[in-house]
Write an enzyme that holds these catalytic residues in place. Structure first.
Site, PDB file in Angstrom:
ATOM      1  N   ASP A  31       0.824  -1.218   0.000  1.00 59.48           N
ATOM      2  CA  ASP A  31       0.000   0.000   0.000  1.00 59.48           C
ATOM      3  C   ASP A  31       0.864   1.277   0.000  1.00 59.48           C
ATOM      4  O   ASP A  31       0.673   2.164   0.855  1.00 59.48           O
ATOM      5  CB  ASP A  31      -0.919   0.033   1.237  1.00 59.48           C
ATOM      6  CG  ASP A  31      -1.675  -1.263   1.464  1.00 59.48           C
ATOM      7  OD1 ASP A  31      -2.090  -1.893   0.469  1.00 59.48           O
ATOM      8  OD2 ASP A  31      -1.866  -1.641   2.634  1.00 59.48           O
ATOM      9  N   GLU A 244     -11.446  -0.264  -3.078  1.00 56.00           N
ATOM     10  CA  GLU A 244     -10.594   0.295  -2.019  1.00 56.00           C
ATOM     11  C   GLU A 244      -9.413   1.014  -2.677  1.00 56.00           C
ATOM     12  O   GLU A 244      -9.370   1.171  -3.896  1.00 56.00           O
ATOM     13  CB  GLU A 244     -10.094  -0.815  -1.078  1.00 56.00           C
ATOM     14  CG  GLU A 244      -9.222  -1.861  -1.752  1.00 56.00           C
ATOM     15  CD  GLU A 244      -8.869  -3.040  -0.843  1.00 56.00           C
ATOM     16  OE1 GLU A 244      -9.313  -3.102   0.316  1.00 56.00           O
ATOM     17  OE2 GLU A 244      -8.142  -3.932  -1.326  1.00 56.00           O
TER      18      GLU A 244
END
Ligand code: FUB
Length: 345
Positions: A31, A244
């Site tokens: 991420d 997401e």
């Protein structure tokens, strides 16, 4: 990439075909939110660990406990790990699952934004402050008021306003907030509370930050992602609808909202004229990587655009043990982004 196809991968061959290699190998990272602060690249990733949690569709196996900040002098240079910048034990309101963070700089102060589950098992978004881009960061005692769900991404617009984009389905709990209140029923089901396939898809959120950078200046509002005919993407449009990993970048006066489609594993983008949208779906930035999740950031370094992303190649396909990578991306003259394939044929 679906987990069942990972068993058949020859990882030596895959690494040869990969368009880029892990930026660091001594810890697992994911991420990656990248920024250039004072001429240097800083990356704010998740720090993946194997905490021994059983796999489930709510992502319980993503049981991360802390954040490390990385820096690089150039995209081709070595990434330096600056050690623990924030640990969950130091965050009074947070109990577990330090998921995808981001950071912002304002007037020489650095803000680390992060999601974590509170002691009621509800994902909230918190902020921690430092006078250094690498921390250590001192957390605020409470989560940001009116925050919920996961994956904060903070975008600084050219007028000095900062906006936080956030949200995530399934384990990210966005579907539980459809009424504005947290719906605690059916806690084991990642898709309970979903709209029907022919109804508009669940939307990510945006909120402007106030001058302190510690709270929202307004109630979060949903971000519309439309098709070419101006209609909201539908829940069943799994290859294009939001899941997401929100991110925002601005190119030639247009706002590019990018995100992961989650269970279909694409990083997509949609373009709008304001930070609030609406955004019109335009295509894919990244085809599926090895591992279930895909999550990225888009960052301009020395006039060129780069995609920071992750895959699970370092752990040979373990979906919650990922490694961050970087590759250049290209905005074409019509404003579209050329789709990247993470591995050559
Ligand atoms: O790293 C935990 C979660 O996995 C992130 O919050 C999601 O975006 C996915 O990458």
């Amino acid at each position: 990439m679906p987990e069942d196809s990972i068993e058949n991968i020859d990882f030596d061959k895959l690494n040869e075909k990969a368009i880029s290699q892990p930026l660091i190998k001594h810890i697992y990272t994911a991420d990656p939110s990248a920024h250039v602060f004072n001429g240097k690249i800083y990356i704010y990733p998740s720090h993946d660990i194997d905490a021994g949690e059983a796999f489930d569709d709510l992502g319980s196996h993503f049981a991360m406990e802390d954040y490390h900040v990385l820096s690089m002098d150039s995209v081709d240079g070595a990434a330096v790990d600056h050690g623990i910048a924030l640990h969950v034990e130091d965050v009074p309101w947070a109990e577990r699952q330090m998921w995808a963070p981001d950071a912002a700089q304002k007037k020489g102060t650095y803000y680390l934004y992060f999601p974590a589950k509170d002691y009621d098992g509800i994902f909230r978004i918190g902020v921690a402050v430092s006078n250094s881009p690498t921390g250590p960061f001192i957390p605020q005692p409470y989560a940001i008021k009116d925050s919920f769900s996961i994956d904060p991404a903070v975008f600084e617009d050219e007028d000095g306003s900062y906006y936080m984009y956030f949200g995530g389905l399934w384990g990210g709990q966005l579907q539980r907030w459809r009424t504005g209140e947290f719906n605690a029923s059916n806690p084991e089901s990642p898709t309970a509370h979903f709209p029907k396939d022919d109804e508009p898809a669940l939307l990510p959120y945006v909120a402007k930050l106030d001058d302190t950078m510690l709270e929202f200046a307004e109630k979060p509002r949903p971000i519309e992602i439309l098709d070419n005919e101006g209609k909201l993407l539908l829940t069943g449009d799994n290859d294009r609808r939001f899941f997401e990993a929100a991110w925002m970048h601005k190119h030639q006066e247009k706002y590019y909202f990018s995100y992961s489609t989650g269970d279909t594993h694409f990083i997509c983008y949609a373009i709008g004229d304001t930070p609030y949208g609406p955004f019109v779906y335009k295509g894919r930035i990244l085809e599926p990587v090895v591992g279930w999740t895909s999550h990225h950031s888009v960052c301009k370094v020395d006039g060129k655009w780069f995609l920071f992303y992750h895959d699970s190649s370092l752990s040979k396909g373990v979906t919650h043990l990922r490694c961050i990578k970087v590759a250049e991306i290209e905005h074409l003259s019509d404003g579209s982004i050329k789709t990247l394939k993470p591995y050559n044929d």
